[in-house]
Motif scaffolding. Sequence first.
Motif, mmCIF file in Angstrom:
data_model
loop_
_atom_site.group_PDB
_atom_site.id
_atom_site.type_symbol
_atom_site.label_atom_id
_atom_site.label_comp_id
_atom_site.label_asym_id
_atom_site.label_seq_id
_atom_site.Cartn_x
_atom_site.Cartn_y
_atom_site.Cartn_z
ATOM 1 N N ASP A 144 3.517 6.508 50.901
ATOM 2 C CA ASP A 144 3.548 6.481 49.440
ATOM 3 C C ASP A 144 2.314 7.122 48.809
ATOM 4 N N SER A 145 1.225 7.214 49.575
ATOM 5 C CA SER A 145 0.019 7.848 49.026
ATOM 6 C C SER A 145 0.137 9.367 49.017
ATOM 7 N N ILE A 146 1.134 9.904 49.724
ATOM 8 C CA ILE A 146 1.334 11.360 49.803
ATOM 9 C C ILE A 146 2.609 11.786 49.086
ATOM 10 N N GLN A 173 5.818 12.320 46.638
ATOM 11 C CA GLN A 173 6.100 12.305 45.206
ATOM 12 C C GLN A 173 6.911 11.046 44.876
ATOM 13 N N ALA A 174 6.771 10.571 43.638
ATOM 14 C CA ALA A 174 7.368 9.296 43.242
ATOM 15 C C ALA A 174 8.878 9.258 43.450
ATOM 16 N N ASP A 175 9.554 10.378 43.224
ATOM 17 C CA ASP A 175 11.017 10.389 43.324
ATOM 18 C C ASP A 175 11.533 10.922 44.662
ATOM 19 N N GLU A 176 10.639 11.158 45.614
ATOM 20 C CA GLU A 176 11.045 11.718 46.906
ATOM 21 C C GLU A 176 11.628 10.631 47.800
ATOM 22 N N GLN A 177 12.829 10.874 48.337
ATOM 23 C CA GLN A 177 13.523 9.898 49.170
ATOM 24 C C GLN A 177 13.362 10.147 50.668
ATOM 25 N N ALA A 178 12.810 11.308 51.045
ATOM 26 C CA ALA A 178 12.707 11.662 52.467
ATOM 27 C C ALA A 178 11.731 10.750 53.190
ATOM 28 N N GLY A 193 3.987 16.415 49.300
ATOM 29 C CA GLY A 193 4.745 15.252 48.866
ATOM 30 C C GLY A 193 6.247 15.419 48.833
ATOM 31 N N HIS A 194 6.751 16.574 49.252
ATOM 32 C CA HIS A 194 8.196 16.807 49.271
ATOM 33 C C HIS A 194 8.720 16.734 50.704
ATOM 34 N N ARG A 195 10.055 16.682 50.846
ATOM 35 C CA ARG A 195 10.660 16.614 52.178
ATOM 36 C C ARG A 195 10.106 17.729 53.063
ATOM 37 N N ILE A 196 9.679 17.367 54.252
ATOM 38 C CA ILE A 196 9.101 18.363 55.148
ATOM 39 C C ILE A 196 10.186 19.333 55.613
ATOM 40 N N SER A 197 9.824 20.587 55.775
ATOM 41 C CA SER A 197 10.801 21.600 56.187
ATOM 42 C C SER A 197 10.887 21.677 57.707
ATOM 43 N N THR A 198 12.006 22.214 58.197
ATOM 44 C CA THR A 198 12.161 22.384 59.642
ATOM 45 C C THR A 198 11.081 23.315 60.185
ATOM 46 N N ARG A 199 10.752 24.350 59.413
ATOM 47 C CA ARG A 199 9.730 25.301 59.868
ATOM 48 C C ARG A 199 8.374 24.626 60.004
ATOM 49 N N ASN A 200 8.053 23.737 59.078
ATOM 50 C CA ASN A 200 6.778 23.026 59.129
ATOM 51 C C ASN A 200 6.710 22.116 60.350
#
Length: 302
Positions: free
Chosen positions: A199-201, A203-208, A215-222
């Motif tokens: 939660d410290s990383i 985004q507030a509305d991110e469900q991943a 703070g967003h869903r991590i990508s397959t490439r990452n």
Amino acid sequence: MLPRNLEQPLERFYEYLRSERELSLHTQQNYKRQLTRIAEQLMELKVESWQQVDAGWVRQIASKGMRDGLKASSLAMRLSALRSFFDFLVHQNVLKANPAKGVAAPRKSRPLPKNLDVDEMNQLLDVNEDDPLAIRDRAMMELMYGAGLRLSELVGIDLRNISLSKGDLRVIGKGDKERIVPFSGLAREWVAKWLKLRDSIAQADEQALFVSKLGHRISTRNVQKRMAEWGQKQAVSSHINPHKLRHSFATHMLESSGDLRAVQELLGHANLSTTQIYTHLDFQHLAKVYDEAHPRAKKRNK
């Protein structure tokens, strides 16, 4: 030197490839090399014209290529050139049908994916840094290896899909098929550690479940990049990629349990044959399981 009845149609075909299809010189040369070899084989078989060639002759050509040690890919190329040539002859009304249409090249052998042995896996997963991203990465690797997930399944996990108390998670596999997979031990422990920091990383509305440093869903490439970096950092001898963790899970589970059907369910494979390829299962093991388990295969007491 080829007899006229074999050579003339080939010359017309080469001109067609050059002037009408405008293929590259390299491709033209490939066609010519393959068809010349076929024509030479037909001469050895006492075939005097292309009209004499039927599916049986084509199969003989394929069989001879295999006996000569031709690779599956090279044989496929040879038959492809022959099919194209016969299509041309059909179009020119020289042949009524293409005799090579129903003759398939042998399938290319599928290379078995490589797995890490248990010691190498322990070496890779021995990550004890306090950095939140390092904890996230270990949680991802532990979960991939602990549950045998595909990369797309890992990055697709939402918070609502995972239950630490039950030790299971819901994933969407190939063909949008849903399955529930168990996870426990170190995978459960490190996912719990990550959840305390997430939660410290995020985004507030991110469900991943797993997010990037933004703070967003991590990508397959990452994920691929991070796992390759950890492989180097942990001095693992082979290149690390996500599928290698999944394959190692399958191999180690099968070695320990011998339960092919259970491994198939855990991996989410629609067909048992796919699981056999992933897990290096050989026929002798299958035969042993069959002999011990099938009621009609068991030896009767005399």
